[in-house]
Write an enzyme that holds these catalytic residues in place. Structure first.
Site, PDB file in Angstrom:
ATOM      1  N   LYS A  32       0.845  -1.191   0.000  1.00 47.00           N
ATOM      2  CA  LYS A  32       0.000   0.000   0.000  1.00 47.00           C
ATOM      3  C   LYS A  32       0.883   1.245   0.000  1.00 47.00           C
ATOM      4  O   LYS A  32       1.814   1.357   0.794  1.00 47.00           O
ATOM      5  CB  LYS A  32      -0.892   0.012   1.239  1.00 47.00           C
ATOM      6  CG  LYS A  32      -1.839   1.209   1.285  1.00 47.00           C
ATOM      7  CD  LYS A  32      -2.828   1.072   2.426  1.00 47.00           C
ATOM      8  CE  LYS A  32      -2.322   1.620   3.727  1.00 47.00           C
ATOM      9  NZ  LYS A  32      -2.143   3.082   3.770  1.00 47.00           N
ATOM     10  N   ASP A  59      -3.552   4.402  -1.608  1.00 45.84           N
ATOM     11  CA  ASP A  59      -4.466   4.830  -0.541  1.00 45.84           C
ATOM     12  C   ASP A  59      -4.403   6.347  -0.366  1.00 45.84           C
ATOM     13  O   ASP A  59      -3.758   6.844   0.543  1.00 45.84           O
ATOM     14  CB  ASP A  59      -4.028   4.094   0.743  1.00 45.84           C
ATOM     15  CG  ASP A  59      -4.826   4.466   1.976  1.00 45.84           C
ATOM     16  OD1 ASP A  59      -5.964   4.944   1.832  1.00 45.84           O
ATOM     17  OD2 ASP A  59      -4.304   4.262   3.087  1.00 45.84           O
ATOM     18  N   LYS A  61      -7.283   8.301  -0.478  1.00 43.52           N
ATOM     19  CA  LYS A  61      -8.548   8.721   0.170  1.00 43.52           C
ATOM     20  C   LYS A  61      -9.081  10.041  -0.406  1.00 43.52           C
ATOM     21  O   LYS A  61      -9.251  11.021   0.313  1.00 43.52           O
ATOM     22  CB  LYS A  61      -8.345   8.874   1.679  1.00 43.52           C
ATOM     23  CG  LYS A  61      -7.900   7.607   2.390  1.00 43.52           C
ATOM     24  CD  LYS A  61      -7.881   7.825   3.898  1.00 43.52           C
ATOM     25  CE  LYS A  61      -7.446   6.608   4.663  1.00 43.52           C
ATOM     26  NZ  LYS A  61      -6.006   6.295   4.576  1.00 43.52           N
ATOM     27  N   ASP A  64     -13.522  15.210  -2.542  1.00 44.45           N
ATOM     28  CA  ASP A  64     -13.606  16.545  -3.143  1.00 44.45           C
ATOM     29  C   ASP A  64     -14.953  16.652  -3.877  1.00 44.45           C
ATOM     30  O   ASP A  64     -15.784  15.751  -3.759  1.00 44.45           O
ATOM     31  CB  ASP A  64     -12.412  16.750  -4.095  1.00 44.45           C
ATOM     32  CG  ASP A  64     -11.980  18.208  -4.175  1.00 44.45           C
ATOM     33  OD1 ASP A  64     -12.849  19.086  -4.363  1.00 44.45           O
ATOM     34  OD2 ASP A  64     -10.777  18.470  -4.060  1.00 44.45           O
ATOM     35  N   THR A 122     -10.160   3.981  11.189  1.00 48.90           N
ATOM     36  CA  THR A 122     -10.058   3.062  12.338  1.00 48.90           C
ATOM     37  C   THR A 122      -9.455   3.753  13.564  1.00 48.90           C
ATOM     38  O   THR A 122      -9.402   3.168  14.636  1.00 48.90           O
ATOM     39  CB  THR A 122      -9.218   1.811  11.971  1.00 48.90           C
ATOM     40  OG1 THR A 122      -8.127   2.218  11.161  1.00 48.90           O
ATOM     41  CG2 THR A 122     -10.049   0.810  11.208  1.00 48.90           C
ATOM     42  N   GLN A 193      -4.483   3.526  16.667  1.00 54.29           N
ATOM     43  CA  GLN A 193      -5.670   2.814  16.191  1.00 54.29           C
ATOM     44  C   GLN A 193      -6.542   2.435  17.386  1.00 54.29           C
ATOM     45  O   GLN A 193      -6.027   2.027  18.427  1.00 54.29           O
ATOM     46  CB  GLN A 193      -5.262   1.537  15.440  1.00 54.29           C
ATOM     47  CG  GLN A 193      -4.364   1.763  14.228  1.00 54.29           C
ATOM     48  CD  GLN A 193      -5.135   2.196  12.989  1.00 54.29           C
ATOM     49  OE1 GLN A 193      -6.259   2.686  13.089  1.00 54.29           O
ATOM     50  NE2 GLN A 193      -4.541   2.038  11.829  1.00 54.29           N
ATOM     51  N   ARG A 214       2.730  -0.707  10.802  1.00 55.58           N
ATOM     52  CA  ARG A 214       3.836  -0.688  11.766  1.00 55.58           C
ATOM     53  C   ARG A 214       4.142  -2.043  12.383  1.00 55.58           C
ATOM     54  O   ARG A 214       5.287  -2.282  12.780  1.00 55.58           O
ATOM     55  CB  ARG A 214       3.527   0.354  12.849  1.00 55.58           C
ATOM     56  CG  ARG A 214       3.678   1.782  12.334  1.00 55.58           C
ATOM     57  CD  ARG A 214       2.980   2.790  13.200  1.00 55.58           C
ATOM     58  NE  ARG A 214       1.528   2.712  13.058  1.00 55.58           N
ATOM     59  CZ  ARG A 214       0.685   3.531  13.652  1.00 55.58           C
ATOM     60  NH1 ARG A 214       1.134   4.487  14.433  1.00 55.58           N
ATOM     61  NH2 ARG A 214      -0.618   3.403  13.467  1.00 55.58           N
TER      62      ARG A 214
HETATM   63  O1  C5P Z   1       0.673   1.078  11.126  1.00 54.09           O
HETATM   64  P1  C5P Z   1      -0.761   0.659  10.923  1.00 54.09           P
HETATM   65  O2  C5P Z   1      -0.930  -0.856  10.807  1.00 54.09           O
HETATM   66  O3  C5P Z   1      -1.693   1.275  11.939  1.00 54.09           O
HETATM   67  O4  C5P Z   1      -1.124   1.257   9.492  1.00 54.09           O
HETATM   68  C1  C5P Z   1      -2.426   1.233   8.986  1.00 54.09           C
HETATM   69  C2  C5P Z   1      -2.411   1.807   7.606  1.00 54.09           C
HETATM   70  O5  C5P Z   1      -3.740   1.764   7.108  1.00 54.09           O
HETATM   71  C3  C5P Z   1      -1.964   3.257   7.529  1.00 54.09           C
HETATM   72  O6  C5P Z   1      -1.255   3.389   6.303  1.00 54.09           O
HETATM   73  C4  C5P Z   1      -3.237   4.056   7.483  1.00 54.09           C
HETATM   74  O7  C5P Z   1      -3.129   5.217   6.734  1.00 54.09           O
HETATM   75  C5  C5P Z   1      -4.179   3.066   6.761  1.00 54.09           C
HETATM   76  N1  C5P Z   1      -5.605   3.244   7.013  1.00 54.09           N
HETATM   77  C6  C5P Z   1      -6.176   3.197   8.274  1.00 54.09           C
HETATM   78  N2  C5P Z   1      -7.523   3.367   8.432  1.00 54.09           N
HETATM   79  C7  C5P Z   1      -8.311   3.560   7.367  1.00 54.09           C
HETATM   80  C8  C5P Z   1      -7.749   3.598   6.085  1.00 54.09           C
HETATM   81  C9  C5P Z   1      -6.382   3.419   5.941  1.00 54.09           C
HETATM   82  O8  C5P Z   1      -5.467   2.976   9.238  1.00 54.09           O
HETATM   83  N3  C5P Z   1      -9.626   3.662   7.537  1.00 54.09           N
END
Ligand code: C5P
Length: 237
Positions: A32, A59, A61, A64, A122, A193, A214
């Protein structure tokens, strides 16, 4: 299962991307590219990843007015990515326009990228949603509402927390795709999160794709963290 496990390359330089992919020894198939990397390195990083044979979820998002969202998707389609997304909060007309743009920008004969709506990030808690965004109700209710809007606009699925997948599938149907970030292996830090699940739980709940950032990229040994995760997921099937 590896095709359904997407690693988030949340870096700001091409060097970091190459280092991370090198550490993962060619085991990851789907990656991603988010805002941090795309805003720093631009379309070149997507072309690099596609040339290396990765599937790419871009990604960005988009959110607009419909005409701008349509143009944005037309441009992204030309990069040959496999999945893109827009915020469902942009509404049905914006999502329909995004789909049209994506269709128009896709080369003849090539498959169209999956177009996914972001429901509620999330990182959003009910308290934040109610008090700051002034949206009443539970997060689950709003996610279902956004998922149904997304389906109505002809998109392929939604990004949501793994915890919401059963409700989404029940409301929108089994074939409506769910992409779930907020993945944390047991015993690791949630970070920012709030609505999280382990990879095994996410698949058991019905996620079609999980997004892991991460937990892999910031691990002391990313390859070992990835292998542990794949083993646990496969053992759970
Ligand atoms: O590090 P982590 O596992 O929290 O990364 C989650 C990834 O998913 C990040 O790149 C974040 O931008 C993306 N994301 C998210 N929630 C969403 C859409 C995308 O955490 N609803």
């Amino acid at each position: 299962m590896r095709e359904r496990m997407i690693v988030a390359l949340d870096f700001s330089t091409m060097e970091d991307v190459k280092r991370c992919l090198g550490q993962l020894e060619g085991q990851v198939r789907y990656v991603k590219v988010g805002m941090e990397l795309f805003y720093a390195e631009g379309p070149a990083v997507v072309r690099f990843l596609k040339e290396k044979g990765f599937k790419v979820f871009l990604d960005l998002k988009a959110h607009d007015i419909p005409n701008t969202a349509k143009g944005a998707m037309k441009s992204l389609a030309r990069l040959g990515v496999d999945m893109v997304n827009v915020h469902a909060a942009g509404g049905v007309a914006m999502m329909e326009a995004a789909r049209e743009g994506l269709e128009q920008g896709t080369a003849a004969g090539a498959p169209r990228a999956l177009l996914i709506g972001v429901t509620m990030l999330t990182s959003t808690s009910r308290e934040m949603m109610n008090q700051q965004l002034a949206i009443p109700g539970t997060v689950e209710d709003v996610v279902i509402h956004y998922a149904m809007m997304t389906k109505q606009a002809g998109l392929d699925g939604v990004v949501a927390s793994p915890l919401e997948v059963p409700l989404i599938k029940q409301a929108a149907g089994e074939s409506f795709v769910t992409v779930t970030p907020g993945i944390r292996p047991a015993g690791t830090d949630n970070g920012d999160q709030t609505r999280v699940a382990t990879p095994e739980q996410a698949f058991r709940l019905g996620s079609d794709y999980i997004v892991i950032g991460r937990a892999i990229t910031a691990a002391d040994d990313p390859a070992a963290a990835w292998q542990r995760m794949v083993h646990r997921v496969e053992a759970d099937q």
